[in-house]
Scaffold this active site. Structure first.
Site, PDB file in Angstrom:
ATOM      1  N   ASP A  11     -34.027   4.313   1.893  1.00 40.39           N
ATOM      2  CA  ASP A  11     -33.188   4.663   0.833  1.00 40.39           C
ATOM      3  C   ASP A  11     -33.777   4.544  -0.572  1.00 40.39           C
ATOM      4  O   ASP A  11     -34.918   4.793  -0.528  1.00 40.39           O
ATOM      5  CB  ASP A  11     -31.782   3.882   0.936  1.00 40.39           C
ATOM      6  CG  ASP A  11     -30.520   4.625   0.271  1.00 40.39           C
ATOM      7  OD1 ASP A  11     -30.397   4.654  -0.797  1.00 40.39           O
ATOM      8  OD2 ASP A  11     -29.781   5.156   1.393  1.00 40.39           O
ATOM      9  N   ASP A  12     -32.983   4.521  -1.616  1.00 43.22           N
ATOM     10  CA  ASP A  12     -33.399   4.420  -2.818  1.00 43.22           C
ATOM     11  C   ASP A  12     -34.549   3.446  -2.954  1.00 43.22           C
ATOM     12  O   ASP A  12     -34.590   2.527  -2.183  1.00 43.22           O
ATOM     13  CB  ASP A  12     -32.263   4.103  -3.938  1.00 43.22           C
ATOM     14  CG  ASP A  12     -32.655   4.536  -5.428  1.00 43.22           C
ATOM     15  OD1 ASP A  12     -33.716   4.961  -5.573  1.00 43.22           O
ATOM     16  OD2 ASP A  12     -31.374   4.596  -6.162  1.00 43.22           O
ATOM     17  N   LYS A  36     -31.734  12.364   2.558  1.00 44.63           N
ATOM     18  CA  LYS A  36     -30.437  12.005   2.231  1.00 44.63           C
ATOM     19  C   LYS A  36     -30.718  12.308   0.518  1.00 44.63           C
ATOM     20  O   LYS A  36     -31.557  11.939  -0.131  1.00 44.63           O
ATOM     21  CB  LYS A  36     -30.217  10.428   2.141  1.00 44.63           C
ATOM     22  CG  LYS A  36     -29.183   9.980   1.122  1.00 44.63           C
ATOM     23  CD  LYS A  36     -28.989   8.545   1.445  1.00 44.63           C
ATOM     24  CE  LYS A  36     -27.685   7.901   0.818  1.00 44.63           C
ATOM     25  NZ  LYS A  36     -27.382   6.525   0.950  1.00 44.63           N
ATOM     26  N   ASP A  74     -29.145  12.537  -2.915  1.00 35.47           N
ATOM     27  CA  ASP A  74     -28.151  11.801  -3.799  1.00 35.47           C
ATOM     28  C   ASP A  74     -28.055  12.739  -5.096  1.00 35.47           C
ATOM     29  O   ASP A  74     -28.846  13.799  -5.461  1.00 35.47           O
ATOM     30  CB  ASP A  74     -28.458  10.456  -4.222  1.00 35.47           C
ATOM     31  CG  ASP A  74     -27.075   9.696  -4.166  1.00 35.47           C
ATOM     32  OD1 ASP A  74     -26.248  10.141  -4.478  1.00 35.47           O
ATOM     33  OD2 ASP A  74     -27.402   8.329  -4.289  1.00 35.47           O
ATOM     34  N   SER A 105     -25.025  14.139  -0.904  1.00 33.85           N
ATOM     35  CA  SER A 105     -24.005  13.417  -1.572  1.00 33.85           C
ATOM     36  C   SER A 105     -23.203  14.300  -2.447  1.00 33.85           C
ATOM     37  O   SER A 105     -22.314  13.677  -2.959  1.00 33.85           O
ATOM     38  CB  SER A 105     -24.836  12.282  -2.095  1.00 33.85           C
ATOM     39  OG  SER A 105     -25.493  11.531  -1.114  1.00 33.85           O
ATOM     40  N   ARG A 153     -21.903  13.017   2.349  1.00 29.23           N
ATOM     41  CA  ARG A 153     -21.014  11.902   1.916  1.00 29.23           C
ATOM     42  C   ARG A 153     -19.684  12.410   0.900  1.00 29.23           C
ATOM     43  O   ARG A 153     -19.906  13.160   0.287  1.00 29.23           O
ATOM     44  CB  ARG A 153     -21.851  11.032   0.893  1.00 29.23           C
ATOM     45  CG  ARG A 153     -22.754  10.156   1.815  1.00 29.23           C
ATOM     46  CD  ARG A 153     -22.302   8.788   2.342  1.00 29.23           C
ATOM     47  NE  ARG A 153     -21.384   8.294   1.241  1.00 29.23           N
ATOM     48  CZ  ARG A 153     -21.906   7.304   0.521  1.00 29.23           C
ATOM     49  NH1 ARG A 153     -23.125   7.084   0.235  1.00 29.23           N
ATOM     50  NH2 ARG A 153     -21.053   6.946  -0.514  1.00 29.23           N
ATOM     51  N   ASP A 211     -19.176   4.435  -2.160  1.00 27.75           N
ATOM     52  CA  ASP A 211     -20.093   3.734  -1.093  1.00 27.75           C
ATOM     53  C   ASP A 211     -19.404   2.646  -0.586  1.00 27.75           C
ATOM     54  O   ASP A 211     -18.507   2.025  -1.166  1.00 27.75           O
ATOM     55  CB  ASP A 211     -21.120   3.107  -2.366  1.00 27.75           C
ATOM     56  CG  ASP A 211     -22.099   3.940  -2.705  1.00 27.75           C
ATOM     57  OD1 ASP A 211     -22.075   5.105  -2.570  1.00 27.75           O
ATOM     58  OD2 ASP A 211     -23.049   3.403  -3.376  1.00 27.75           O
TER      59      ASP A 211
HETATM   60  C1  GLA Z   1     -25.651   5.843  -4.323  1.00 25.29           C
HETATM   61  C2  GLA Z   1     -25.470   6.277  -2.952  1.00 25.29           C
HETATM   62  C3  GLA Z   1     -25.787   5.071  -2.063  1.00 25.29           C
HETATM   63  C4  GLA Z   1     -27.168   4.727  -2.297  1.00 25.29           C
HETATM   64  C5  GLA Z   1     -27.518   4.173  -3.811  1.00 25.29           C
HETATM   65  C6  GLA Z   1     -28.881   4.094  -4.053  1.00 25.29           C
HETATM   66  O1  GLA Z   1     -24.706   4.814  -5.049  1.00 25.29           O
HETATM   67  O2  GLA Z   1     -24.069   6.742  -2.598  1.00 25.29           O
HETATM   68  O3  GLA Z   1     -25.481   5.346  -0.693  1.00 25.29           O
HETATM   69  O4  GLA Z   1     -28.118   5.536  -1.731  1.00 25.29           O
HETATM   70  O5  GLA Z   1     -27.126   5.512  -4.747  1.00 25.29           O
HETATM   71  O6  GLA Z   1     -28.958   3.926  -5.400  1.00 25.29           O
END
Ligand code: GLA
Length: 398
Positions: A88-89, A165, A167, A199, A224, A228
């Site tokens: 992820d991030d 993913k 975002d 997202s 999404r 979250d």
């Molecule tokens: C957003 C996404 C999360 C995650 C964070 C990472 O909030 O919705 O799922 O990826 O960013 O910073």
């Protein structure tokens, strides 16, 4: 290629026409994700822990992802369908390289992403990665502005990435409207099959008319829709409520290759009891949701493991028809002829059942509630005056 400045100068009708053109040429129908994806993702459990000095076991570095790949491959997860290891991030270096490419933070990913991808592929698994349509990721790492979409897609493909993913922190709706279809096109153009998780809907409130689910289904494999997930039952329940309350808009959007994503499975963390963990698994299975865990597979108790590896729940989730389940609200008592009113997802109820007796409820999908009322009315009428009987549509009998 449009740059962000040019895009934000376009008027709304020009943007719509441009988008229509893109969507004619972009259909991300690369045959992937005919059933909801299954795997593991770092975010909910490991967040943005970049402190490998003081917290080597939990920091976001190549060791963590290799550990999770080992566990998926060796502890029975792969056999039941969990195959994606998703970064992820917070994986990036704060600077792009001289060619303008994203690069991983070298102290935490000394071998680079391509080597990590090989490690994951060697175990029969797939690698996912995170990027952000905007100037920065949500945690402030380099974002993918419109002019960087192509190069980022190519970089991911060259590393052997299997899932993106995408975002959308730090971007405006016009950039999002342009960027999500462009990324779809750019991923297609690499020639490498990659699953594409968008997202975008979250940033538009998750619902029509702001969100165009038919366009999303054409360009993304999953998306999404809502906020979250956090490590608590309240959070899980809030997500279930929102999905159920808006099921008329959301449920028809899902199908093979196009999935609503209520976010990660948090089973095995700290916030759910065993019953609540079963509820999350059951509801995610029924909703045909992606089964992407975010937990520590190195330290998982047996009950979490058996819930997450439950073959029947997984088979329900992976049903090839890919129909997302709906919440049911109205029930008709078959033998007393009365309608059971006021049921919702959290209603507690007590029933008296005579020895050797039965209570049989006929459950109507929520959208059928009007027909159910009609049935009740006509039934009463029938018993009083005539033998005419209304025929409700038979959707589900419990
Ligand atoms: C957003 C996404 C999360 C995650 C964070 C990472 O909030 O919705 O799922 O990826 O960013 O910073």
């Amino acid at each position: 290629m449009l740059c962000a400045a040019e895009a934000s100068e376009m008027g709304p009708s020009a943007v719509t026409q441009f988008l229509a053109l893109i969507s004619l040429t972009v259909a991300l129908d690369n045959g992937m994700l005919k059933t909801p994806p299954m795997g593991w993702m770092a975010w909910e459990r490991f967040r943005c822990d970049v402190d490998c000095q003081d917290d080597p076991e939990n920091c976001l570095g190549e060791d963590l992802f290799r550990d999770m790949a080992d566990r998926l491959a060796e502890d029975g997860w792969k056999e039941v369908g969990y195959e994606y290891v998703i970064i992820d991030d917070c994986w990036m270096s704060m600077l792009r390289d001289e060619q303008g490419r994203l690069q991983p933070e070298p102290s935490r990913f000394p071998g680079g992403i391509a080597k990590l991808a090989r490690y994951i592929h060697d175990r029969g698994l797939k690698l996912g990665i995170y990027a952000d349509m905007g100037s920065h990721t949500c945690m402030g790492f380099p974002g993918t502005t419109l002019d960087k979409i192509e190069i980022d897609a190519q970089t991911f493909a060259s590393w052997g990435v299997d899932y993106l993913k995408f975002d959308s922190c730090y971007s405006n709706p016009v950039e999002q409207m342009l960027g999500y279809p462009l990324m779809s096109k750019a991923l297609n153009a690499t020639g490498r099959p990659m699953a594409y998780s968008c997202s975008w809907p979250v940033y538009l409130g998750g619902l029509p008319p702001n969100v165009n689910y038919s366009l999303l289904g054409d360009i993304c494999h999953l998306w999404r829709n809502y906020y979250d997930i956090q490590d608590s039952w309240d959070s899980v329940q809030g997500i279930i409520e929102w999905f159920s309350n808006n099921q008329d808009d959301l449920q028809p959007a899902a199908g093979p290759g196009r999935w609503n994503d209520p976010d990660m499975l948090i089973i095995g963390n700290f916030g759910l009891s065993v019953d609540q963990a079963r509820s999350q698994m059951a509801l995610w299975a029924i909703m045909a949701a992606p089964l992407i865990m975010s937990n520590d597979l190195r330290h998982l108790d047996n009950s979490a493991r058996s819930i997450l590896q439950n073959k029947m729940a997984i088979a329900i989730n992976q049903d090839p028809m890919g129909i997302q389940g709906r919440r049911l609200l109205q029930a008709y008592d078959v033998f007393t002829g009365s309608t059971v009113k006021g049921l919702n997802a959290t209603t507690e109820f007590t029933l008296s059942i005579n020895p050797s007796g039965v209570v049989m409820w006929y459950i109507y999908p929520e959208q059928q509630s009007k027909k159910a009322e009609t049935f009740e009315y006509q039934h009463k009428k029938a018993s009083q005056f005539t033998l005419r009987k209304a025929e409700p549509e038979h959707h589900m009998v419990l």
